[in-house]
Design an enzyme around this catalytic site. Structure first.
Site, PDB file in Angstrom:
ATOM      1  N   ASP A   1      41.497  11.761  36.992  1.00 13.19           N
ATOM      2  CA  ASP A   1      41.146  13.440  37.455  1.00 13.19           C
ATOM      3  C   ASP A   1      41.946  12.742  39.092  1.00 13.19           C
ATOM      4  OD1 ASP A   1      40.410  15.303  38.512  1.00 13.19           O
ATOM      5  OD2 ASP A   1      38.697  15.046  38.745  1.00 13.19           O
TER       6      ASP A   1
ATOM      7  N   ARG B   1      29.992  20.868  43.498  1.00  9.04           N
ATOM      8  CA  ARG B   1      31.132  21.249  43.929  1.00  9.04           C
ATOM      9  C   ARG B   1      31.612  20.262  44.341  1.00  9.04           C
ATOM     10  NH1 ARG B   1      36.494  20.636  43.971  1.00  9.04           N
ATOM     11  NH2 ARG B   1      37.465  21.817  44.719  1.00  9.04           N
TER      12      ARG B   1
ATOM     13  N   GLU C   1      39.581  24.600  41.813  1.00 10.85           N
ATOM     14  CA  GLU C   1      38.835  25.120  41.153  1.00 10.85           C
ATOM     15  C   GLU C   1      38.464  25.492  39.395  1.00 10.85           C
ATOM     16  OE1 GLU C   1      36.808  25.445  43.690  1.00 10.85           O
ATOM     17  OE2 GLU C   1      37.959  24.634  44.863  1.00 10.85           O
TER      18      GLU C   1
END
Length: 408
Positions: A255, A233, A92
């Protein structure tokens, strides 16, 4: 490479035979009984041709060898010129949003065709966010929690809308009727009261953004905008690789998932990293982890940062720190949230700048003696901000790459 080697072997064998025949004829003319001519053996190793126990290479062979070597050295330089950037950070923190912004700025962009698949994600994020609020509302009502003190219950109309939303199947689309129910609930005092205490439960940071766009999201012809895509998200699992060219510099950006159970997948990404871009959420000071609701997000991020910068892999690697979600920090401060109640370090007068400076100092304290990091305050959803930040990051990474190559 295999084609080059195969052709080189074939051509070299032909040239060797030709050279051998020529030598035999020459020796026959000078001395018919002489059998002392030597066979030429052409050995091809990594594209380089050399003679052994025989005559020197012909000019044609030497030219061919030089050409092969030039091509292979060019490939090697090209590999070295690619700057490998590793995106790390706790869950997050906004790593995936940073990557999506890179795609927008220097990648293939977000064309209509590339935005269409995100429609279902927008719908899912919106419905799940409301579901999280309603579940917490039910829990607090049942417990007669102080959190709902003086908050009136849902009206009959609002309760009907709530029931309709809670009965939706997973991944249900948001049509006009669903959007109408969501909007009715979002405007209710009960939902607003629960949402104001969202740091006490898990909900996506983009919830308010999508609730504000319900009129658009509910339309039949709705197509997510680039900003919608950035706000979506989706939990990162595994490793995502993207190649970018910023001006004349080439980057490979990786990532990886930030949740604890994803971090074990990081290790094999550590080799040959030019720079680590560690992303931390400034707004996480009053929130807990998805995977461990007893652990504060900022504390987890600081611990992970300290662990990362002390790894042997990164002793000579540039460390770039993104203090992300600055916009959400400002929103919390504007709402009157006192940061000092959630942290064990001095935050000055509690103003935006004092809080940012205080958090920055905590990360700097985690650095090994003599190490430094390049820190940027960011909001990954803001294009103009990120464009300026990445220009600075590019210079840092390229300098590091040149230093590794002994060129600076």
């Amino acid at each position: 490479d295999s084609n080059s080697n195969s052709n080189s072997d074939s051509d070299s064998d032909n040239n060797s035979d030709s050279s051998s025949n020529s030598n035999s004829n020459s020796n026959s003319n000078s001395n018919s009984n002489s059998n002392n001519n030597k066979k030429t053996i052409c050995i091809t190793t990594m594209g380089l041709c050399a003679s052994r126990d025989g005559p020197e290479q012909t000019e044609e062979e030497r030219a061919r060898s030089r050409q092969i070597e030039k091509v292979m050295m060019g490939d090697h330089r090209a590999d070295n010129e690619v700057c490998k950037l590793l995106l790390l950070g706790a869950g997050e923190s906004g790593k995936s949003t940073v990557l999506k912004q890179l795609v927008s700025l220097w990648g293939d962009g977000w064309s209509e065709d590339k935005r269409k698949p995100w429609l279902s994600v927008v719908h899912q994020n919106t419905v799940e966010a409301m579901g999280s609020i309603l579940e917490k509302y039910d829990e607090w009502r049942q417990e007669e929690s102080e959190h709902l003190k003086d908050v009136p219950p849902l009206s009959d109309e609002e309760q009907a809308a709530k029931d309709a939303i809670m009965e939706l199947r997973v991944n249900a689309p948001v049509d006009e009727e669903v959007a109408k129910n969501l909007k009715l609930l979002w405007q209710s005092q009960a939902v607003q009261s629960v949402f104001a205490k969202r740091n006490l439960f898990q909900i996506t940071d983009s919830a308010e953004y999508f609730f504000s766009r319900l009129d658009e999201i509910g339309k039949k012809d709705f197509l997510p905008s680039e900003q919608d895509v950035l706000r979506c998200r989706v939990r990162t699992t595994g490793i995502i690789e993207k190649n970018f060219a910023i001006e004349s510099s080439r980057f490979l950006v990786l990532d990886v998932g930030g949740q604890r159970n994803e971090r074990k997948k990081w290790l094999h990404c550590f080799d040959d990293v030019t720079a680590v871009l560690f992303v931390a959420a400034l707004s996480g000071f009053d929130q807990t982890l998805y995977e461990d609701e007893k652990q504060n997000r900022l504390t987890e991020s600081l611990s992970l940062f300290e662990e990362t910068v002390k790894l042997e892999y990164f002793q000579h690697t540039a460390i770039i720190l993104f203090l992300n979600k600055s916009d959400l920090l400002q929103q919390k401060l504007d709402a009157g949230i006192d940061v000092s109640k959630y942290v064990d370090f001095d935050v000055g007068d509690g103003s935006y700048q004092d809080v940012v400076d205080a958090i920055k100092r905590q990360y700097e304290k985690a650095l090994p003696k003599g190490r430094m990091c390049y820190t940027h305050v960011t909001s990954a959803t803001e294009r103009n901000v990120m464009e300026k930040v990445f220009a600075s990051v590019k210079d840092t990474v390229v300098r590091q790459s040149l230093a590794e190559g002994g060129l600076v």
